[in-house]
Scaffold this active site. Sequence first.
Site, PDB file in Angstrom:
ATOM      1  N   PHE A 112       0.936  -1.517   0.537  1.00  0.00           N
ATOM      2  CA  PHE A 112       0.344   0.038   0.039  1.00  0.00           C
ATOM      3  C   PHE A 112       0.881   1.370   0.041  1.00  0.00           C
ATOM      4  O   PHE A 112       1.966   1.222   0.875  1.00  0.00           O
ATOM      5  CB  PHE A 112      -0.622  -0.209   1.174  1.00  0.00           C
ATOM      6  CG  PHE A 112      -2.070   0.631   0.677  1.00  0.00           C
ATOM      7  CD1 PHE A 112      -2.627   0.799   0.227  1.00  0.00           C
ATOM      8  CD2 PHE A 112      -1.253   2.001   2.236  1.00  0.00           C
ATOM      9  CE1 PHE A 112      -4.520   2.171  -0.098  1.00  0.00           C
ATOM     10  CE2 PHE A 112      -2.602   2.882   2.147  1.00  0.00           C
ATOM     11  CZ  PHE A 112      -3.513   2.727   1.353  1.00  0.00           C
ATOM     12  N   ASP A 179       2.252  -5.841   8.170  1.00  0.00           N
ATOM     13  CA  ASP A 179       0.997  -4.382   8.088  1.00  0.00           C
ATOM     14  C   ASP A 179      -0.324  -5.339   7.499  1.00  0.00           C
ATOM     15  O   ASP A 179      -0.666  -5.569   6.905  1.00  0.00           O
ATOM     16  CB  ASP A 179       1.698  -3.652   7.106  1.00  0.00           C
ATOM     17  CG  ASP A 179       0.285  -2.920   6.807  1.00  0.00           C
ATOM     18  OD1 ASP A 179      -1.332  -3.002   7.050  1.00  0.00           O
ATOM     19  OD2 ASP A 179       0.049  -1.842   6.469  1.00  0.00           O
ATOM     20  N   TYR A 204     -10.438   0.940  10.803  1.00  0.00           N
ATOM     21  CA  TYR A 204     -12.094   0.652  10.092  1.00  0.00           C
ATOM     22  C   TYR A 204     -12.231  -0.608   9.159  1.00  0.00           C
ATOM     23  O   TYR A 204     -13.464   0.266   8.483  1.00  0.00           O
ATOM     24  CB  TYR A 204     -11.564   1.649   9.846  1.00  0.00           C
ATOM     25  CG  TYR A 204     -10.406   2.871   9.246  1.00  0.00           C
ATOM     26  CD1 TYR A 204     -10.554   2.296   7.313  1.00  0.00           C
ATOM     27  CD2 TYR A 204      -9.082   3.512   8.929  1.00  0.00           C
ATOM     28  CE1 TYR A 204      -9.743   2.895   6.792  1.00  0.00           C
ATOM     29  CE2 TYR A 204      -8.624   3.890   8.485  1.00  0.00           C
ATOM     30  CZ  TYR A 204      -8.536   3.468   7.619  1.00  0.00           C
ATOM     31  OH  TYR A 204      -7.412   3.788   6.825  1.00  0.00           O
ATOM     32  N   LYS A 205     -11.282  -1.116   8.964  1.00  0.00           N
ATOM     33  CA  LYS A 205     -11.679  -1.647   7.537  1.00  0.00           C
ATOM     34  C   LYS A 205     -12.822  -2.897   8.320  1.00  0.00           C
ATOM     35  O   LYS A 205     -13.947  -3.211   8.577  1.00  0.00           O
ATOM     36  CB  LYS A 205     -11.066  -2.497   7.329  1.00  0.00           C
ATOM     37  CG  LYS A 205      -9.874  -1.200   6.211  1.00  0.00           C
ATOM     38  CD  LYS A 205      -8.733  -1.988   5.537  1.00  0.00           C
ATOM     39  CE  LYS A 205      -7.986  -0.727   5.163  1.00  0.00           C
ATOM     40  NZ  LYS A 205      -8.091   0.488   4.063  1.00  0.00           N
ATOM     41  N   ARG A 349     -12.887  -3.568  -7.088  1.00  0.00           N
ATOM     42  CA  ARG A 349     -12.889  -4.576  -6.106  1.00  0.00           C
ATOM     43  C   ARG A 349     -14.180  -5.033  -5.304  1.00  0.00           C
ATOM     44  O   ARG A 349     -14.628  -3.958  -4.731  1.00  0.00           O
ATOM     45  CB  ARG A 349     -11.669  -3.555  -4.822  1.00  0.00           C
ATOM     46  CG  ARG A 349     -10.157  -3.634  -5.606  1.00  0.00           C
ATOM     47  CD  ARG A 349      -9.246  -3.255  -4.428  1.00  0.00           C
ATOM     48  NE  ARG A 349     -10.509  -2.168  -3.336  1.00  0.00           N
ATOM     49  CZ  ARG A 349      -9.712  -1.506  -1.867  1.00  0.00           C
ATOM     50  NH1 ARG A 349      -8.708  -2.258  -1.906  1.00  0.00           N
ATOM     51  NH2 ARG A 349     -10.042  -0.673  -0.698  1.00  0.00           N
TER      52      ARG A 349
END
Lengths: 373, 373
Positions: A112, A179, A204-205, A349
């Site tokens: 990322f 990560d 938050y995912k 996605r």
Amino acid sequence: MNDPLAHVRALFDLDDDVVYLDGNSLGAPPRAVAERMAHVVRHQWGRRLIRGWSEGWWEAPQRVGDRIGRLVGAAPGQVVVADSTSVNLFKALMAAARGSDRAEIVVDAGTFPTDGYLARSVAELTGLALRSAPPDRLELTERTAVVLLNHVDYRTGRLLDMAALTERAHAVGAKVVWDLCHSVGVLPIELDALGVDLAVGCTYKFLNGGPGSPAFLYVPTAAQPSFEQPLTGWNGHREPFAMAEDYRPDPGVARARVGTPDILSLLALDAALDVWDGVALADVRAKGLALTAHFMALVEDLSGIEVITPRDEWRGHQVSLRHPEARRLTGELADRQVIGDHRPPDVLRFGFAPLYNTFDETERAATTLAKLL
Amino acid sequence: MNDPLAHVRALFDLDDDVVYLDGNSLGAPPRAVAERMAHVVRHQWGRRLIRGWSEGWWEAPQRVGDRIGRLVGAAPGQVVVADSTSVNLFKALMAAARGSDRAEIVVDAGTFPTDGYLARSVAELTGLALRSAPPDRLELTERTAVVLLNHVDYRTGRLLDMAALTERAHAVGAKVVWDLCHSVGVLPIELDALGVDLAVGCTYKFLNGGPGSPAFLYVPTAAQPSFEQPLTGWNGHREPFAMAEDYRPDPGVARARVGTPDILSLLALDAALDVWDGVALADVRAKGLALTAHFMALVEDLSGIEVITPRDEWRGHQVSLRHPEARRLTGELADRQVIGDHRPPDVLRFGFAPLYNTFDETERAATTLAKLL
């Protein structure tokens, strides 16, 4: 299909006419959060005022950290919730790289972007070189101080083998920082058992903590005495209220704290984590593999679509499709209440959150996409 | 006493039997916050889900920053709300010190501890020396790269002369970073007019943003192109959603952003700032001076009490008293619903927030303290 998690969806505040397949970007709100927030504001902040700090707020980063620890195989006292993933990456990489007599930091080439940016910054501050390499050709050597790896690739959904790669790093004496942004909350993780050096992740995912909710940092007990990071804010001090002139870090994981914790967001996350009570990660993983397999089977033959998510078990809980019109399709799906997202240039996605997504939704999403094509 | 701000208290959710004099540590909740939070969770996060990011969340750090800008004399586009004060101090000091051909960082000796800790850390990373000096004997020279000053001393309440000290720093070519934690929201500040280089501040004291609400950072327009800080998170990128491999900072103040903003806390702060509508900082300052003067007059002759807050206008909106039993007295006052705080070893602090504190409360606090002595 048998779904042992079917009852969990009722804990989320989701509209039934929406097929929400973007929980890998922003999880859906657990119903308990809105009420908890109002309670925290009215009854804790409003009635207790400054006294709230000695009635649970001060220790909340570690207490909520321990709750996340249970989802990543970390015994209590090793996870702190604080700051953003980017800030925690900086702490972790600085602690791992600074003072090293080795020459390089290695990052997963599919990383990322923020991971790569922070690794570059840490390389500049520490004088180490930065090398980007594909995860199947990392070429770690005794020159490698630290390797930063994304457990699940945010674009393709590919899942790395944490056990094998951690072992490979350790075999050459390198440290590994994982990560976990796209894997925490979707599959069993065993940080302690694998001897992972440091890990960061977002909440938050798939943890549904709310937009921009604070991230977490794992520092195993054995590594805590030598964990030194340059964000020496007063919350990481051994005696924060002594207001001492010199910084002396807390002996435990609190040394990874920096400034005053963001209590409203932290307690929203705390409320959101209640949906995990009684949920087994093995069930979550099994359902996630089933949902993604079902979706892939439904869309793989659609015109112009290329599935870029691995078909074998080495995937997270997302399906990524390549299509030249990815951006337009994402928008048109959203117009039809099927919400995924687009990653440039040409990737659609779809995230599958086993706590609330259903097989029926998977079919609705595939059918809607088929109609658009 | 005439009080042009008397009507503002009704905007706060405070119990009338409590005399809350700790707004310099944690401001009281504006009534609008609880409802706004529930709205954000239920209607923005819950109904709009990921779409919230393109419907106001992404720009919120700058939008709310501009609202704070109006309270510190900063034109739009120069303040960002993000992270904690400690993290923002790190960004500001690194940006000011890194690459300097000068030899030292100077900090105000009465500085809040976190400021000193971060300055030490930045000195180590940049190879500069760190020197602590009293604000009346700073001895800035052409060796000085940057000086970090607390506008209001957290212990004594002493207010520094921002105009004179900024000018003195600039006279020798040094940069100045102001920490506004204890002054923002209590007196007029003119960052642009004074040519201040960088400033940070917190929002949970006199701005009432809630426990640990995100802090702010001021980077004036002219300084933005050269503002480089090592927390190169993706939110500070010029094109964050391009997911580019290289970090290229935003041309504007967004380059001071790091990770994903904490939306729940940020929008709680946004709601809290509504109490400032129609409020003039000159009125706030006048009332604060009157409240603190009144309190000092009532307590200065009490047995064992020494007033350590300046009697002249060079004070913020707190009164600090020295007493050997400060800790015990703070507890006993709280038992009697008069809430101040204690700073070791022997200081009692009372903050006066002109938006909600009253002259009557001032007298009740002084009377209660007198009875205890």
